[in-house]
Each structure stands twice: as structure tokens, then as C-alpha cells.
Design a protein around this motif. Structure first.
Motif, PDB file in Angstrom:
ATOM      1  N   TRP B 101       0.842  -1.193   0.000  1.00 12.48           N
ATOM      2  CA  TRP B 101       0.000   0.000   0.000  1.00 12.48           C
ATOM      3  C   TRP B 101       0.873   1.237   0.000  1.00 12.48           C
ATOM      4  O   TRP B 101       1.556   1.538   0.967  1.00 12.48           O
ATOM      5  CB  TRP B 101      -0.898  -0.002   1.241  1.00 12.48           C
ATOM      6  CG  TRP B 101      -2.296  -0.287   0.892  1.00 12.48           C
ATOM      7  CD1 TRP B 101      -2.907  -1.495   0.864  1.00 12.48           C
ATOM      8  CD2 TRP B 101      -3.270   0.681   0.498  1.00 12.48           C
ATOM      9  NE1 TRP B 101      -4.201  -1.361   0.466  1.00 12.48           N
ATOM     10  CE2 TRP B 101      -4.461  -0.039   0.237  1.00 12.48           C
ATOM     11  CE3 TRP B 101      -3.267   2.073   0.322  1.00 12.48           C
ATOM     12  CZ2 TRP B 101      -5.624   0.586  -0.190  1.00 12.48           C
ATOM     13  CZ3 TRP B 101      -4.425   2.699  -0.103  1.00 12.48           C
ATOM     14  CH2 TRP B 101      -5.592   1.956  -0.343  1.00 12.48           C
ATOM     15  N   GLY B 102       0.909   1.974  -1.111  1.00 12.76           N
ATOM     16  CA  GLY B 102       1.604   3.239  -1.143  1.00 12.76           C
ATOM     17  C   GLY B 102       3.023   3.182  -1.694  1.00 12.76           C
ATOM     18  O   GLY B 102       3.545   4.191  -2.148  1.00 12.76           O
ATOM     19  N   TYR B 103       3.656   2.026  -1.616  1.00 11.96           N
ATOM     20  CA  TYR B 103       5.005   1.951  -2.162  1.00 11.96           C
ATOM     21  C   TYR B 103       5.271   0.539  -2.703  1.00 11.96           C
ATOM     22  O   TYR B 103       4.652  -0.436  -2.298  1.00 11.96           O
ATOM     23  CB  TYR B 103       6.045   2.303  -1.096  1.00 11.96           C
ATOM     24  CG  TYR B 103       6.055   1.356   0.069  1.00 11.96           C
ATOM     25  CD1 TYR B 103       6.920   0.265   0.083  1.00 11.96           C
ATOM     26  CD2 TYR B 103       5.182   1.533   1.141  1.00 11.96           C
ATOM     27  CE1 TYR B 103       6.922  -0.625   1.132  1.00 11.96           C
ATOM     28  CE2 TYR B 103       5.178   0.645   2.197  1.00 11.96           C
ATOM     29  CZ  TYR B 103       6.055  -0.429   2.192  1.00 11.96           C
ATOM     30  OH  TYR B 103       6.037  -1.318   3.225  1.00 11.96           O
ATOM     31  N   PRO B 122       7.468   5.171  -4.379  1.00 11.77           N
ATOM     32  CA  PRO B 122       6.027   5.330  -4.170  1.00 11.77           C
ATOM     33  C   PRO B 122       5.252   4.829  -5.386  1.00 11.77           C
ATOM     34  O   PRO B 122       5.770   4.851  -6.506  1.00 11.77           O
ATOM     35  CB  PRO B 122       5.871   6.843  -3.991  1.00 11.77           C
ATOM     36  CG  PRO B 122       7.056   7.435  -4.660  1.00 11.77           C
ATOM     37  CD  PRO B 122       8.172   6.452  -4.478  1.00 11.77           C
ATOM     38  N   GLY B 126      -2.298   0.278  -4.349  1.00 13.19           N
ATOM     39  CA  GLY B 126      -1.821  -0.957  -3.728  1.00 13.19           C
ATOM     40  C   GLY B 126      -2.265  -2.134  -4.553  1.00 13.19           C
ATOM     41  O   GLY B 126      -2.745  -1.973  -5.681  1.00 13.19           O
TER      42      GLY B 126
END
Lengths: 408, 408
Positions: B101-103, B122, B126
Motif C-alpha cells: 500500500w503506497g510503495y 512510491p 496498492g
DNA sequence: TTCTTTATTTTCAAGGGTTGAAAAATTAGA
DNA sequence: TCTAATTTTTCAACCCTTGAAAATAAAGAA
């Protein structure tokens, strides 16, 4: 100085052209066995082999007597008629022996899996007696069915056993009780029967038999039975899954509840304390005696009361059903099978167990859309282990037809 | 009329001499990789192949650049000195991407398993976002590490993922979210990287990595982790065991008690309700917020309290330990592993979990003398999934060296 | 009846693989 | 310088699959 390295136990052996031949012979034999009389062209299309290879492979199988031509069959149109070949089931005989307390059962089957009549004969003890007695009992059981007729290849003798002789040597309590030692003792007593001897666990054999009876290909199938004790096994892609110590699939001592009854094994809340014959009979108010005779009468009585709708009997089965459902929930979480077969008493009791099982599995069904689990009663009854042992024996021939000698 | 039969999905393909070559190339390459620089004679003794075959096979591997001569080594006595050959790890590069999630995290490794530095960047979402975004994120992560140098073969790109894109197509919720579809989307975005793309479940990949870190051969190893959720996997003989619907080893929803807390999945008493990070924090009086930032702070606080011997925190871990012990009891009854590796938070918490685990397993240890089960913390931390994905990629090369092209 | 068409099966040379024995290579010791 | 020892390579032999061509055998057409 030359360092000699032996291959490790898990290192695969080198492959050569003999292995290729073995694999393709097996491929063709399995196809013919599964699809009945068929032409070489059909075998080629079905296996992916080329016509020329199929011709050679079929000729080899005919040499070994495993397959025979059964006449031509014009396929409607014109052209050279197909010459059908078919399995010769009688070419190979497999023998299985199951040793129980007080009696042994022996049965044979041909390569197609058609079994002979089972024969029971009294023995000098059970699987827990001295290993020499065990070997004597097995040998006399095999002698009782007589030697195979001339021209019949004896593929394998498979011994289904539960007790201190285990399926794999590394799991045996002592070298004297290892499978290979028992196999050697039996072979020594049967000088006229020079065939390999295997030992298989009877619950695992039963699982294998029920798996074959399902007629599914591949997948994961679990088997749970309750007779004298609770046992089970796991079949993965048609093969028994053993685990690290040969205990995989043994659901008897799965914990169903954190604070249930104390089991003989020392733990609390084992499945056995809910669904074993003894536990169910006691819960139904029919326990008390340990004699086999009384237990048999009590089981009949339990059946009557269940059919009559007697509340105490129904409650006992309901309790067992919920416990079994929880165990299957664990089983599903760990191994994700698509089928569970219930054997022994559990097959008879399934109608009364099912509500509890379904209640436990309902949540899982809702959470995982793809999840599906069929729970069905076993269809082979008490002979399941024998049938499984025979299937294991046949499998060896199907996997390596080159082990059957050439020439009439 | 000719009936065309296609081979069934489970029917093995015919075997030919190319398969023999593949198998023996793999045998030799694995030996050289495992035993370091060694002479051809040593390879012959170790693999069971004949000198002549080893010569030919090594020459083939040298042609492919997978192996190289590294000079002679006189072995003390007289005679022609041994000419040592060694693995050329840099010949093959494997790339793995983990999408969170996010990266996203991307890492490469050579054939010897030596990993490059992981890189985080980043991403646009997700694993649960649109599959096209997922493919974009993966492709840009791979671009970030740049193309392999000339002469380096790119073996495989492996994507570790948890979420609605599953490892096997048949388990995917829809064709658009199948592994093969995602693989195709990623491959389309990386025209300069013509290598196969695999998708693996991140928990299963982590299990594989921890298995390799154990440096055992064969056996059954279970892996259980708790981070955002509770997940796990089963490794059998070095391979991930999937089960019928890809859910095998997922211990999160094993029932621990017949009447425990209600789980999000709808069932009661699931393991998740005892050992998930959220459940433990709440039980320790540190729950309340769902923000990741707060959870991280709460975990640090929990650690302080545990080390300080705070009774409420200790009780929370004790409860979790007993639940985990019961789950491992179920696991043991079903699959009989010889090793359990705990990952994620469970690895950090193990000192406080162990009393509960041991208490649950003690009974089993007493009942089955042969039984043994080691429970150890994972050693790879958060990168376990990436390492496992890389290992899966390397395994493809070791299993089929012929896929690496010849010629410099 | 004879010829053509069609489908199945067999034959045969070719190619790739492993193997065992012999030859070549290379060094230590006599 | 020669001999013995050890590793590596070479080479003929054999097995297996394969693809193409030849042989086989029946049905339909002339």
C-alpha cells in the motif's frame, strides 16, 4: 587423492534413455487402461506421441503381455480399418493382505482393478504382536490364495497394517519393526513368490481407495474414519501425503476446543474424545463395557435409537457433528482440500452428523467465494484398506510397465 | 471419422531426449552451485553420471555462460591436475517486485542468491487497485533498476503480491485479475525485457524464503506470519503446497475454540481474533485507532511494556501464545511438519508467545515419541517475500538451464 | 470388376542423448 | 629421461523419439 561423493538421499538420479522409455510406456499403458480398446492413432492423439512411437511402444507392451490386439474395427468411413488394442488385465496379479486382531484378510486383483473374493483366516495375533508372527500370518494368508497361474506376472504384494510397523522405515519405533525388515521376513517365507513387498498404513490405504472411488483427477482429498480409533490421511494429486513423520492426515488428536475432555494422549479437547465410537456410545448412554461383542450390539442399538429419534442419541451425534465440523474447519484452513470422505462409523452416522458439520463450515463458505468442500460418506466399507493396497500395487505396474518381463 | 483427442490437463507430456538433457544439465548445475568450485570427476561421483557425460554437460553449461573454468588445482598426488569449474552467478539476473500500500519494493539477485540493494518507490495505489495501475507500478519499479548489462541473461521477473490477483489463474476472482493477465500487462509495458513474468503470493514467497534460510533439504515446513493480517503457507519438499483453491497454509481462520470471539469472516474463534496485531494491541489496552501511524507507535509502546513486565501486556501475549499453540497443534495433526517459522510481529513476540505454544504442544510431544517440531522466528524480516520471489526465479534457471541461450 | 481415394499402420534414416572403453593430457616420482 | 597415476577428452555403439515415406486395407466410383 580422489574424493568419493555419494549422491545424497534427496538428489535425483541421472536420467537416461531407459527413463524416457519407462515414462512413455507408462503413458501409453495408462491411456489404454483408461480409455478401453482403442486404435494406435487414438493413443497418439491422446498422449501427444507420434504414430511411429506409439507403434513401437504398443509393440513393446504386447511383448510384455500387458496389451493385446482385439480385432479390427471399421470406423465408418473408408481407409485402413483401425486395429484396436486393449489392456490384458489378467497378465498381472496384485495381492494385498490386511492383518487385524485375530484374523487376516487377503485379496487379489488384476490390472484393471477387478478384485477377487476376499478371504478371511484366523491368525496368531494382531499387528501389535512379534514381527515374526506377523510375517507368518501374512505368508500363510498369501499361501491360502495359491500361486498365480503360469503366464501371470505377480506384480506386488502389499501389506496394509496399522500399528508399530509403519509405512516408512524412518518412522518405525525400532529397526526390527521397520517396513523393510517385515518385507524381508515375509519374502523369506514365500520363496516361490519373488515379487516386491510393500507395507502401507491401513488408514492411508483406505484413503487412497476412496480417492480412486471418487474418480476425480488430482486435487486434494482428505479421509477421516472412526472405528476402533480415529484416523485419517491426505491424498494429494493421487498420492498419499506423509508429512515429516508419517503422521499427516491423522486428525484424531486435532484440538477441537481449548478446554474439552482429557484425551488418552494427554492433551485436552482432541477430536477423538468427541467422535470415537467409544465416546459417542458413552455420550448416548450406551457405554460401559469394552468387549467387542458388546460394542457391536451397542452400535446396533444406537442405530435403532437414532432412527427412532431418541433425543439423547441425537444429542450425542449432534455433539460429534459439531466437533467434526470444527476439525474440518481446521483441516480446510491448513490443507484446503476440495473433498472430505468419511469412513468407518462416520459414514453410517453422516446423516446425523451433517447438521453440525454444515453449521461449522457455513461461515467459511460465506467468507471465501471460491471455497467449496464436499463431504461424502465412503463407499467401500470395511474393505477400503484392502482395495487401497491393491490400487497401490497396480500403480507400480502402471508407472513402470518395463518391470513386467517380455516373452510369453 | 478420426476422433481428435486432446491431452487432459493432468496427463503428463511425452518424454524425449531433450527432457533427458534438461534433467542432467540441471543435475550438474545444481551440484556445481551447491558444492562450489569442483572438478569434473567430483561432479561425476556426486551425481552418478559418467565422466564422459559430465564433460559434455559441463561444456554445454560453459557455452551458456552458467559455469566457467577457474584454473587447475593439483590434488596432492601425481596425475593430471583437476580443472575446477565454478558457477558464474552474474550470468543470470532475477528481479522481484513487491507491491504494498503506497510503495513498491524492487530487488534483483544473481544466480548464487546474492541480492542487490532493495529499492523502494512510491506507487499509485496498492494490490487492490485497478490491475492496470498495478502493472504500471510494477513496470516503473523494474525500470528503476535499469536494464541488465550486456551478456547478462534476464531469467525471470517475479511479482510478490497479496490481494485479488492470485498465484494461480483458477483461484482468481475474475479473468481480468488472473496472474496470466497481469503478467501480460506487465510484459507489454516492458518491451525491452523479454523474460517470463510470474506472480506469487507474498506469504507463500516469504515461506519459501524462510525455508531456504533454514538450509534444510526436503521435509515439511510451515510458515505463519502476522502483520496487517494473519497468513501463512506450507512448504513441502522445497515447493509451495497450494491445496485445491490456493488457500493451503492460510492459518488465519483456523478455529481455536468452539466459542471464541466472532471474526470478520463470520466464524467464531478464528486464530486471527487472538494473534492479529489489532487483536493483541486491543487486548493489551493499546487499541482504538486504525491509522498505520498510530499502530506503529502502539507496537513500540507494547514492546516497552513487555520488556518492563507490565502484567496486562504479558497477559495479552500469553493469550495469543495459547491460541497459536492450539493452531499449531491442529497444523501438526493435519500436515505433520518438522519446522514452524513465525514471521512478521510473531517473530518479535516469540519470547512471550513461547510458554503458551510449548504448553499446548507438550501433550503431543509426550504421546508420539517420534514427534518433533521446532518453532523458530523468521530471520528475514520484512524482505522475506522479496527474497522468496527471487528464490523462485532462480529455481527456474536451476531446473532448466537449457533456457539460458548459448554463445557469449 | 477395376481403379481411385482415404485412413491406419509400419518401416527407415536421421538426430540427439548417455555410456564404456580407449586415447590424450599432465604432473609427481623414480 | 622414463614410468606411473590421475583427470579429461574422444569416439564408436546403442537406445529412444521423430518425421517422412512406404505399405496396408477397406470403401466408393467408374
Amino acid at each position: 587423492m580422489a574424493t568419493m561423493h555419494n549422491r545424497g538421499v534427496n538428489t535425483p538420479a541421472p536420467t537416461d534413455s531407459a527413463a524416457v522409455r519407462r515414462a512413455n510406456l507408462s503413458l501409453v499403458l495408462r491411456y489404454v487402461a483408461a480409455h478401453g480398446p482403442c486404435a494406435r492413432t487414438e493413443v497418439a492423439a491422446g498422449t501427444g506421441l507420434v504414430h511411429a512411437s506409439v507403434s513401437a511402444l504398443v509393440a513393446d507392451l504386447i511383448d510384455r503381455g500387458l496389451v493385446a490386439e482385439v480385432g479390427a474395427a471399421s470406423s465408418g468411413g473408408r481407409g485402413r480399418p483401425r486395429r484396436l488394442v486393449s489392456l490384458v488385465p489378467a497378465r498381472v496379479r496384485t495381492t494385498a493382505v490386511h492383518v487385524a486382531w485375530g484374523y487376516s484378510t487377503v485379496m487379489t486383483s488384476d490390472l484393471a482393478g477387478v478384485p477377487g473374493l476376499p478371504r478371511q483366516l484366523p491368525n496368531s495375533g494382531g499387528p501389535f504382536g512379534p514381527v515374526e508372527n506377523l510375517a507368518d500370518d501374512i505368508a500363510s494368508a498369501v499361501d491360502a490364495v495359491g500361486p498365480p497361474e503360469p503366464g501371470v506376472h505377480h506384480g506386488r504384494l502389499v501389506i496394509a497394517l496399522s500399528g508399530p510397523v509403519t509405512e516408512r522405515d524412518q518412522d518405525a519405533p525400532s529397526p526390527a519393526r521397520s517396513a523393510s525388515h517385515l518385507a524381508r521376513l515375509v519374502a523369506d517365507r514365500l520363496p516361490g513368490l519373488p515379487c516386491p513387498v510393500d507395507v502401507v498404513n491401513d488408514a492411508k490405504a483406505a484413503a487412497l481407495a476412496e480417492y480412486h472411488a471418487l474418480a476425480v483427477r488430482g486435487g486434494t482429498v482428505a479421509y477421516v474414519k472412526s472405528d476402533a480409533g480415529v484416523a485419517g490421511a491426505l491424498i494429494v494429486n493421487g498420492r498419499v501425503f506423509h508429512g515429516s513423520h508419517g503422521l499427516a492426515g491423522e486428525l484424531g488428536h486435532i484440538p477441537v476446543s481449548l478446554d474439552g475432555p482429557v484425551c488418552r494422549c494427554g492433551a485436552t479437547g482432541c477430536l477423538t474424545t468427541y467422535v470415537s465410537t467409544r465416546a459417542v456410545l458413552e455420550e448416548a448412554g450406551l457405554g460401559g463395557s469394552t468387549s467387542p461383542h458388546h460394542a457391536s450390539a451397542a452400535l446396533t442399538e444406537l442405530d435403532h435409537r437414532l432412527r427412532a429419534g431418541e433425543p439423547v442419541a441425537l444429542a450425542a451425534l449432534n455433539r460429534a457433528g459439531h466437533a467434526l465440523g470444527a476439525a474440518l474447519q481446521s483441516l480446510t484452513g491448513v490443507t484446503d482440500p476440495d473433498h472430505v470422505v468419511l469412513g468407518g462409523r462416520l459414514a453410517d452416522w453422516l446423516p446425523w452428523l451433517r447438521p453440525g458439520i454444515d453449521a461449522r463450515l457455513a461461515a467459511r463458505r460465506g467468507a471465501f467465494p471460491a471455497f467449496s468442500l464436499a463431504v461424502t460418506p465412503g463407499t467401500l466399507g470395511a474393505d477400503a484398506a484392502l482395495h487401497g493396497a491393491l490400487a497401490a500395487g497396480r500403480e507400480h505396474v502402471l508407472a513402470d510397465p518395463a518391470a513386467v518381463p517380455k516373452g510369453s
